[in-house]
Design a protein around this motif. Structure first.
Motif, PDB file in Angstrom:
ATOM      1  N   PRO A  46     -10.311  28.074  24.321  1.00 56.05           N
ATOM      2  CA  PRO A  46     -11.821  27.915  24.473  1.00 56.05           C
ATOM      3  C   PRO A  46     -12.022  27.352  26.151  1.00 56.05           C
ATOM      4  O   PRO A  46     -11.535  26.449  26.535  1.00 56.05           O
ATOM      5  CB  PRO A  46     -12.308  26.950  23.602  1.00 56.05           C
ATOM      6  CG  PRO A  46     -11.295  27.121  22.471  1.00 56.05           C
ATOM      7  CD  PRO A  46      -9.937  27.254  23.096  1.00 56.05           C
ATOM      8  N   GLN A 100     -15.561  29.461  20.516  1.00 57.50           N
ATOM      9  CA  GLN A 100     -15.091  28.105  20.118  1.00 57.50           C
ATOM     10  C   GLN A 100     -13.666  28.110  19.643  1.00 57.50           C
ATOM     11  O   GLN A 100     -13.011  26.985  19.196  1.00 57.50           O
ATOM     12  CB  GLN A 100     -16.039  27.482  19.334  1.00 57.50           C
ATOM     13  CG  GLN A 100     -17.473  27.510  19.649  1.00 57.50           C
ATOM     14  CD  GLN A 100     -17.707  26.582  20.865  1.00 57.50           C
ATOM     15  OE1 GLN A 100     -17.185  25.353  20.905  1.00 57.50           O
ATOM     16  NE2 GLN A 100     -18.160  27.078  21.700  1.00 57.50           N
ATOM     17  N   GLN A 101     -13.047  29.054  19.650  1.00 55.97           N
ATOM     18  CA  GLN A 101     -11.516  29.168  19.067  1.00 55.97           C
ATOM     19  C   GLN A 101     -10.909  30.152  20.027  1.00 55.97           C
ATOM     20  O   GLN A 101     -11.336  30.809  21.182  1.00 55.97           O
ATOM     21  CB  GLN A 101     -11.580  30.115  17.753  1.00 55.97           C
ATOM     22  CG  GLN A 101     -11.995  31.281  17.655  1.00 55.97           C
ATOM     23  CD  GLN A 101     -11.827  31.807  16.302  1.00 55.97           C
ATOM     24  OE1 GLN A 101     -11.776  31.406  15.162  1.00 55.97           O
ATOM     25  NE2 GLN A 101     -11.822  33.370  16.051  1.00 55.97           N
TER      26      GLN A 101
END
Length: 115
Positions: A46, A100-101
């Protein structure tokens, strides 16, 4: 025959100017019997990105997981698992993690492109 888990393949940090939080794994290439080509797996954390760059060889990409943006010759395209992309030789390009990953994609290049 060659069969191996990506978990067992060496992870190399990409330290090129403009790269941020990128890991490369060379999954299959000449050392495994695929002459002239290399299939790599890139993991972009991220907030990370590959450098914005161009080179003479083309590459083929397939998004495995995460969400990101592919920049290609001044245009951006959001991508997610299941998307594929073709980057022609000479095209300016970059992969950016917007999620976010981890943003994970396969990249196939001619052997000379695995630098």
């Amino acid at each position: 025959m060659y069969v191996e888990s990506a978990q067992n393949i060496k992870k190399i940090s990409v330290n090129a100017p403009g790269a941020l939080n990128v890991i490369k794994q060379s999954l299959v290439g000449p050392a495994q019997g695929w002459e002239g080509w290399v299939m790599r797996l890139f993991t972009v954390a991220p907030g990370g990105q590959t450098p914005r760059h161009s080179h003479s060889w083309p590459h083929i990409n397939y998004i495995v997981s995460g969400e990101g943006t592919v920049y290609l010759n001044g245009r951006e395209q959001n991508v997610q698992p299941g998307y594929s992309a073709y980057v022609p030789g000479g095209a300016e390009h970059q992969f950016i993690n917007r999620g976010q990953q981890d943003f994970v994609f396969i990249c196939i290049v001619p052997e000379e492109g695995d630098v």
